[in-house]
Scaffold this active site. Sequence first.
Site, PDB file in Angstrom:
ATOM      1  N   GLY A   1       2.445  -8.968  -1.363  1.00 57.13           N
ATOM      2  CA  GLY A   1       3.213  -9.691  -1.493  1.00 57.13           C
ATOM      3  C   GLY A   1       4.567  -9.605  -2.276  1.00 57.13           C
ATOM      4  O   GLY A   1       5.281 -10.413  -2.515  1.00 57.13           O
TER       5      GLY A   1
ATOM      6  N   TRP B   1       0.375   4.541  -5.677  1.00 57.84           N
ATOM      7  CA  TRP B   1      -0.983   3.819  -6.249  1.00 57.84           C
ATOM      8  C   TRP B   1      -1.997   4.651  -6.458  1.00 57.84           C
ATOM      9  O   TRP B   1      -2.919   4.306  -7.158  1.00 57.84           O
ATOM     10  CB  TRP B   1      -1.375   2.390  -5.519  1.00 57.84           C
ATOM     11  CG  TRP B   1      -1.746   2.749  -4.264  1.00 57.84           C
ATOM     12  CD1 TRP B   1      -0.886   2.428  -2.869  1.00 57.84           C
ATOM     13  CD2 TRP B   1      -2.969   3.111  -3.527  1.00 57.84           C
ATOM     14  NE1 TRP B   1      -1.558   2.691  -1.895  1.00 57.84           N
ATOM     15  CE2 TRP B   1      -2.902   3.085  -2.018  1.00 57.84           C
ATOM     16  CE3 TRP B   1      -4.145   3.417  -4.216  1.00 57.84           C
ATOM     17  CZ2 TRP B   1      -3.941   3.506  -1.603  1.00 57.84           C
ATOM     18  CZ3 TRP B   1      -5.219   4.144  -3.377  1.00 57.84           C
ATOM     19  CH2 TRP B   1      -5.297   3.766  -2.366  1.00 57.84           C
TER      20      TRP B   1
ATOM     21  N   ASP C   1      12.292  -1.901  -7.044  1.00 62.57           N
ATOM     22  CA  ASP C   1      10.907  -1.821  -6.521  1.00 62.57           C
ATOM     23  C   ASP C   1       9.984  -1.094  -7.447  1.00 62.57           C
ATOM     24  O   ASP C   1       9.336  -0.310  -6.991  1.00 62.57           O
ATOM     25  CB  ASP C   1      11.026  -1.253  -5.032  1.00 62.57           C
ATOM     26  CG  ASP C   1       9.715  -1.430  -4.282  1.00 62.57           C
ATOM     27  OD1 ASP C   1       8.751  -1.966  -4.959  1.00 62.57           O
ATOM     28  OD2 ASP C   1       9.618  -1.559  -3.128  1.00 62.57           O
TER      29      ASP C   1
ATOM     30  N   LYS D   1       6.027   2.485 -11.922  1.00 61.95           N
ATOM     31  CA  LYS D   1       6.617   3.169 -10.697  1.00 61.95           C
ATOM     32  C   LYS D   1       8.062   3.893 -10.966  1.00 61.95           C
ATOM     33  O   LYS D   1       8.499   4.729 -10.515  1.00 61.95           O
ATOM     34  CB  LYS D   1       7.000   1.969  -9.548  1.00 61.95           C
ATOM     35  CG  LYS D   1       5.930   2.085  -8.336  1.00 61.95           C
ATOM     36  CD  LYS D   1       6.569   1.302  -7.269  1.00 61.95           C
ATOM     37  CE  LYS D   1       5.486   0.892  -6.405  1.00 61.95           C
ATOM     38  NZ  LYS D   1       6.321   0.241  -4.949  1.00 61.95           N
TER      39      LYS D   1
ATOM     40  N   ASN E   1       6.753  -5.856  -8.307  1.00 61.57           N
ATOM     41  CA  ASN E   1       8.442  -5.924  -8.374  1.00 61.57           C
ATOM     42  C   ASN E   1       8.607  -7.363  -7.884  1.00 61.57           C
ATOM     43  O   ASN E   1       7.857  -8.059  -7.422  1.00 61.57           O
ATOM     44  CB  ASN E   1       9.187  -5.037  -7.426  1.00 61.57           C
ATOM     45  CG  ASN E   1       8.467  -5.218  -5.845  1.00 61.57           C
ATOM     46  OD1 ASN E   1       7.653  -4.736  -5.763  1.00 61.57           O
ATOM     47  ND2 ASN E   1       9.542  -5.854  -4.964  1.00 61.57           N
TER      48      ASN E   1
ATOM     49  N   ARG F   1      -8.865  -1.066   0.097  1.00 65.16           N
ATOM     50  CA  ARG F   1      -9.032   0.014  -0.836  1.00 65.16           C
ATOM     51  C   ARG F   1     -10.453  -0.003  -1.757  1.00 65.16           C
ATOM     52  O   ARG F   1     -10.573   0.808  -2.570  1.00 65.16           O
ATOM     53  CB  ARG F   1      -7.830   0.071  -2.019  1.00 65.16           C
ATOM     54  CG  ARG F   1      -6.637   0.039  -1.648  1.00 65.16           C
ATOM     55  CD  ARG F   1      -5.554   0.440  -2.561  1.00 65.16           C
ATOM     56  NE  ARG F   1      -4.216   0.237  -1.920  1.00 65.16           N
ATOM     57  CZ  ARG F   1      -3.567  -0.735  -1.584  1.00 65.16           C
ATOM     58  NH1 ARG F   1      -3.818  -1.888  -1.987  1.00 65.16           N
ATOM     59  NH2 ARG F   1      -2.293  -0.689  -0.997  1.00 65.16           N
TER      60      ARG F   1
END
Length: 554
Positions: A190, A381, A297, A320, A254, A128
């Site tokens: 991860g 994101w 999540d 989120k 998460n 990114r």
Amino acid sequence: MKPSIRLTPLVLSLTCASVIAATSAGPGSVDPDNWPQYHRTSNAWRYSPLTEINKDTVKNLKVAWIHQPGNITHGLQATPIVIDGVLYYISANNNVWAVDAASGKTLWHFEPKLDPLSKQVFYAAASRGVTVGRGKVFLGTLDGRFVALDQKTGKQLWSTQLTDLKTQYGALFSAPPQLAGDVLFGGTTGGDQPIAGKIYAVNADTGKPVWNFEIIKDDPKSWPGDSGKVGGGSAWMPGTYDAESDTIYIGTSNAAPDYYTPGREGDNKYTATLLALDPKSGKLKWHRQEIPHDTWDFDSAYEALVVKKDGKDVIVHLNKSGFVFVMDKADGKLENVWQFAENMNWAKGIDPKTGELIEPRRPQPGKRELLCPNLLGARSWNHGAYNPGTGLWYSHGMEVCNEVVSGKDDPASLRAISALSLGIDEIKLVAPPGGKKPDGRLDARDPLTGKLKWSVRYELPPLSSVLTTAGGLVFTGDMEGHLYAYDADNGKALWQFSAGSGVRGGPVSYAVNGKQYIVIPTGLGSHAPGFLAGAFPQIKDLPGGAALIGFTLD
């Protein structure tokens, strides 16, 4: 398909005086000709104080140059960095480019030698961005390293291995590490992998490790048994460094397994949390866990927007889950929580005074659940932008849910480096309940209250970040490759360009020799389109690509 505009009665006007003030003083207005950081400034505004390209002149915007890196896997997801007429960005497989910001000419190119294991990881190919400072260009690699390049030549100066792909399920750096003085810090992928997430920091000049922050708190009440050893919780998006308070702000992901919670009962600190860290020691100053015992999540990894409320700095932080948390920058004290998602059924709400989840509905093993928002979030994101002239925060959103059947991970499925620990038997992204049509939008809102000024709807959820300028404009792009400039006051489309492939990266603006440019990374990519294809089958037919397009006035 052209987006539609919906206006609401909120009365906020952008005057010439406010534009002039925005360009002459105050936060977000320093160094107007450059885009020196990931969000341009540490307050995460993604705001340019330049005004040559404005509501009156944007109709004359034309292509100045196009830079094609030649590798298109997962598109272009970067936000370019621009300093003193040189633009730096990263393309697939950690290829770093220095480009003349006025002509698009390549000045140098760095192609790293990646560990062959990096081809086996789940989050392969994409990055990114890069960070530029201290005479260096810094990147986080697909094989778990921080690397420093000479800013003028692109020659590698140092490389520090920080993760072990074999034992950490391919945990790697998909976002650029950030600078906090002479400290370079960042986290890995991860959150959905059976690892214990960490934030890493090294000396920016030497690459020598200086501290690690263990995201999984060593507390049996928070993580019973051995659940913390595979609890996820990485910090996979860039943090920000606030020099005024000498504090790093960085969000975490998460907990894992995402949807299957037997065995990890507890609040699961510090997953789904915004952390405030001391940059020199890595010690925790304060934290706000937005989603305790996350079972949906619902990462807290997104940007920490800093704005004023009653004369003090507050952080505005989208989770989120579809909620935005407003908290005191100094200590994390909660000021407000407001709902961003239109379709939300995983809880009755969140108490705006305490942050307590109200009647959360957690997935039950073996039972099919329709949960809104989906695992990509009420927004992915891709970042929003704040304009001090309008006082509005511009952010994309998506109205998409998922059907989930929670289930225990098969141990055999967790043997591969690319394994994910989602804790599911099934998952599929679907339309919201009640016959509603899934779609996406760009909202203009008061960041403190969530009050809506205007909204633009899209058939497919946009995955581009947003740029706003003192010229009264909002720039973004959609999944079909249409680029837009909107009137920051009312959402009217003032300019459009067809780029041929969708937008996943971050638009930026800067000036060279007094001439303003808008640069937009194009090329649809990341895993998000694949997940979204369950609700939007037409995504499968959208073309890939990778082209950095620079625009300026005639």
